[in-house]
Design a protein around this motif. Structure first.
Motif, PDB file in Angstrom:
ATOM      1  N   ASP A  62      34.728  -0.078 -37.261  1.00  0.00           N
ATOM      2  CA  ASP A  62      33.638  -1.019 -36.984  1.00  0.00           C
ATOM      3  C   ASP A  62      34.059  -2.087 -35.969  1.00  0.00           C
ATOM      4  O   ASP A  62      33.215  -2.754 -35.376  1.00  0.00           O
ATOM      5  N   GLY A  66      31.011  -0.346 -29.631  1.00  0.00           N
ATOM      6  CA  GLY A  66      30.187   0.835 -29.374  1.00  0.00           C
ATOM      7  C   GLY A  66      29.910   0.977 -27.891  1.00  0.00           C
ATOM      8  O   GLY A  66      29.953   0.002 -27.142  1.00  0.00           O
TER       9      GLY A  66
ATOM     10  N   THR B  42      24.396   8.231 -34.116  1.00  0.00           N
ATOM     11  CA  THR B  42      25.834   7.933 -34.181  1.00  0.00           C
ATOM     12  C   THR B  42      26.565   7.971 -32.847  1.00  0.00           C
ATOM     13  O   THR B  42      27.740   7.630 -32.779  1.00  0.00           O
ATOM     14  N   LYS B  45      28.446   4.708 -31.642  1.00  0.00           N
ATOM     15  CA  LYS B  45      29.656   4.384 -32.393  1.00  0.00           C
ATOM     16  C   LYS B  45      30.769   5.384 -32.086  1.00  0.00           C
ATOM     17  O   LYS B  45      31.906   4.998 -31.810  1.00  0.00           O
ATOM     18  N   ALA B  90      33.161   8.926 -38.243  1.00  0.00           N
ATOM     19  CA  ALA B  90      34.041   8.057 -37.453  1.00  0.00           C
ATOM     20  C   ALA B  90      35.476   8.576 -37.507  1.00  0.00           C
ATOM     21  O   ALA B  90      36.181   8.638 -36.495  1.00  0.00           O
ATOM     22  N   LEU B 125      27.508  -3.639 -31.846  1.00  0.00           N
ATOM     23  CA  LEU B 125      27.202  -2.241 -32.060  1.00  0.00           C
ATOM     24  C   LEU B 125      25.727  -2.013 -31.789  1.00  0.00           C
ATOM     25  O   LEU B 125      24.892  -2.798 -32.184  1.00  0.00           O
TER      26      LEU B 125
END
Lengths: 278, 199
Positions: A62, A66, B42, B45, B90, B125
Motif C-alpha cells: 500500500d 499506484g 487492480t 496498484k 499484490a 492510490l
C-alpha cells in the motif's frame, strides 16, 4: 561499519520459517532461490509459512505509489488470453474502449511462420510444449529436483555441485522497442532448450533465426528459427550445448522464410540478449 | 492465518474487496470477462508494484501483462477462503516482478544501488483497494520495533527488490554481516507477528 546497537547477539538459526521469510522478501538468488522454490512445491509446511509471510508483508505494498499502465497493455493481455482460445470467443469476453481482441497483429512485432528449420544442417524436430513458459520450466525443474521419489538426496556436503549443474540458464531477448521479447531457457540436465515467443506474430514474409555467440569467438551457431506465439523445446547437439554458459550472448536475425539460406550471409541483427544462471 | 479476527475496514473497501473476490472466483470458473473486471480494479496498484520493483516502464508493462495472463491461466491457485484477493494479487505481482528481476538483466546488478531512484511512498492510490487495514497496522508496528538500520534493509529488500548481496554492497559491509543483521530482524519480526496473532 558500526554494528547497530540493537542488532547484535547470537546468530539466529536459519530454520525453514527464516528461509521462507528470506524467500518472501525476495532476498534469495541463485541456488538458494531455486531450493526455496522447490521447497514450496514439495513441502506443505514451508509453503504455508511462505504464504504466512506473504500475507504479513502484503500491506506494505500500500506504500507503493499506484501508476497507470499504458493503454495497450490490456490489448496485449486480451490478445494473449483470447488468442489461446479458438474462434468463437464471443462468450462475453469484451474489450475496453473498442480495442480489438485477437484480430490485429501487434504493432511493430515481426513476423515468422510456423516452420521447422535446420540447425546447422541437421533437421531437427521441434517439439511442442504448449503453454509452458520458461519461468514455468524453471519451476518444473525445481520440482523435479526436489520431488519425493526422485534421485535420492545426497549428503549435504555433496549436494551443491549437483544442484549447480542443474541450474537453468535463462535469457530474455527484447525485440526492439515493441515490449515483446523471446524467453530462452536452457536446462542443462535435459539438454533441452525452451524458446518462448509468446506475443510475437508472423508477418508471412520473414522468419527470425536465433543464434548463439560462442564466448571463444568462433562462428555463430544457429539455434533455429523462432516460432511466433509458441513455446518450443529443442534438444541441443553437444557442439552447441558445450558453448552455453553464464553470460553467453544470443542474437536474433531477420531472414527470409525458412531461415538463413545456405551460402549467404545472415540477415540484420534485430535483437540480442545474454544467458544468466538462475 | 494472517487475517485478523475482525477486519475493520470501511464498508466501501469491503464491498470492493468482495466484488474482486467474486470476480476471482468467476475467473477460476473460466469466465474471461472477469479478467477485465479484475484488471480495471487492480491495474493501477499492480502496475505501481511492478514499476517500483523493476524501475523501468517497459519492463513493468511486460511484467503486468505477464501477471494477468498468468492469472487467467492459473486462476484456480487463488483460494478465496484463505487470503484477501488484493493482498494475494499484490503478492503475486511483486513475486512475478522479482522473478523477472532475478532472471533478466533489468536493473538487478546493472545499476548501482545508490543510483536507484527512490520514489515517493505516499503518492495517492487511484483505487480504493487497500490491503486489510489491521494487518497493515500490525506489520508497521512490528517493523517499528526493529532498529533503524535493519528496518531500512528489510524495506530495501521489499520495496526495491534488493538481494542480500546488493544490500551488503550498498551498506559496505561483508555479506555475512548483512545476512546476520537481516536474519536477526526477521526473527524478531516473526516473534512480534506471532504474538499479535495469539493475542
Amino acid at each position: 561499519m558500526s554494528d547497530p546497537k540493537n542488532n547484535t547477539g547470537p546468530e539466529p538459526t536459519r530454520d525453514d520459517p527464516m528461509i521462507a521469510a528470506e524467500y518472501a522478501l525476495g532476498l534469495l538468488e541463485g541456488e538458494e532461490l531455486l531450493q526455496a522454490r522447490g521447497k514450496v512445491s514439495s513441502d506443505a509446511d514451508f509453503a504455508w509459512r511462505k504464504e504466512w509471510w506473504d500475507n504479513w508483508f502484503a500491506p506494505l505494498t500500500d506504500d507503493m505509489a499506484g501508476m497507470e499502465p499504458g493503454g495497450d497493455v490490456w490489448t496485449r493481455i486480451a490478445q494473449e488470453v483470447h488468442g489461446g482460445q479458438n474462434s468463437g470467443t464471443a462468450t462475453g469476453g469484451t474489450a475496453t474502449g473498442g480495442t480489438a481482441i485477437g484480430g490485429t497483429a501487434i504493432g511493430g512485432a515481426e513476423i515468422i511462420d510456423l516452420r521447422v528449420k535446420q540447425a546447422e544442417g541437421r533437421m531437427r524436430r521441434w517439439q511442442w510444449t504448449a503453454g509452458i513458459t520458461s519461468a514455468a520450466a524453471a519451476l518444473m525443474l525445481a520440482v523435479l529436483v526436489f520431488a519425493p521419489g526422485s534421485e535420492p538426496v545426497a549428503a549435504p556436503g555433496t549436494q551443491a555441485p549437483q544442484l549447480a549443474a542443474a541450474d537453468p540458464l535463462v535469457a530474455q531477448v527484447p525485440i526492439g522497442d515493441t515490449g515483446l521479447r523471446l524467453d530462452v531457457t536452457y536446462i542443462p540436465e535435459s539438454e533441452k532448450m525452451l524458446v518462448g515467443a509468446i506475443g510475437l506474430t508472423a508477418d508471412g514474409v520473414h522468419d527470425h533465426e536465433l543464434w548463439l555467440v560462442p564466448a571463444d569467438g568462433s562462428d555463430l551457431q544457429s539455434l533455429g528459427v523462432v516460432v511466433p506465439g509458441e513455446v518450443r523445446s529443442v534438444e541441443l547437439p553437444d557442439n552447441i550445448a558445450s558453448n552455453l554458459g553464464n553470460g553467453v550472448s544470443l542474437v536474433l536475425t531477420r531472414e527470409p522464410i525458412g531461415g538463413k539460406p545456405d551460402g549467404e550471409d545472415a540477415g540484420p541483427v534485430v535483437a540480442e540478449g545474454a544467458f544468466s544462471q538462475v | 492465518m494472517a487475517d485478523g479476527p475482525a477486519s475493520s475496514s470501511s464498508p466501501a473497501a469491503n464491498a470492493a474487496r468482495e466484488r474482486l473476490r467474486a470476480a476471482m472466483v468467476r475467473l477460476a470458473d473460466g469466465d474471461s470477462a472477469a479478467l477485465e473486471e479484475i484488471y480495471d480494479a487492480t491495474r493501477v496498484k499492480l502496475f505501481g508494484i511492478c514499476f517500483r520493483i523493476l524501475g523501468d516502464r517497459k519492463e513493468a508493462e511486460d511484467a503486468l501483462q505477464d501477471v494477468y495472463v498468468n492469472l487467467w491461466q492459473r486462476a484456480d491457485r487463488y483460494d478465496p477462503d484463505r487470503a484477501s484477493p488484493i493482498s494475494w494479487l499484490a503478492t503475486f505481482a511483486r513475486n512475478r516482478a522479482i522473478d523477472r528481476l532475478r532472471t533478466g538483466k533489468v536493473r538487478g546488478g546493472a545499476v548501482p544501488v545508490e543510483e536507484a531512484n527512490p520514489l515517493p511512498d505516499s503518492a495517492p492510490l487511484a483505487d480504493s483497494l487497500l490491503v486489510d487495514a489491521e494487518n497493515a497496522a500490525q506489520i508497521h508496528t512490528c517493523l517499528a520495533g526493529l532498529d533503524e538500520n535493519t528496518r531500512g534493509h528489510i524495506r530495501g529488500a521489499f520495496f526495491e527488490g534488493y538481494t542480500y548481496a546488493q544490500l551488503a554492497e550498498a551498506a559496505d559491509v561483508p555479506l555475512g554481516t548483512m545476512k546476520s543483521w537481516i536474519r536477526r530482524g526477521l526473527q524478531k519480526l516473526r516473534v512480534c507477528l506471532e504474538a499479535s496473532e495469539a493475542s
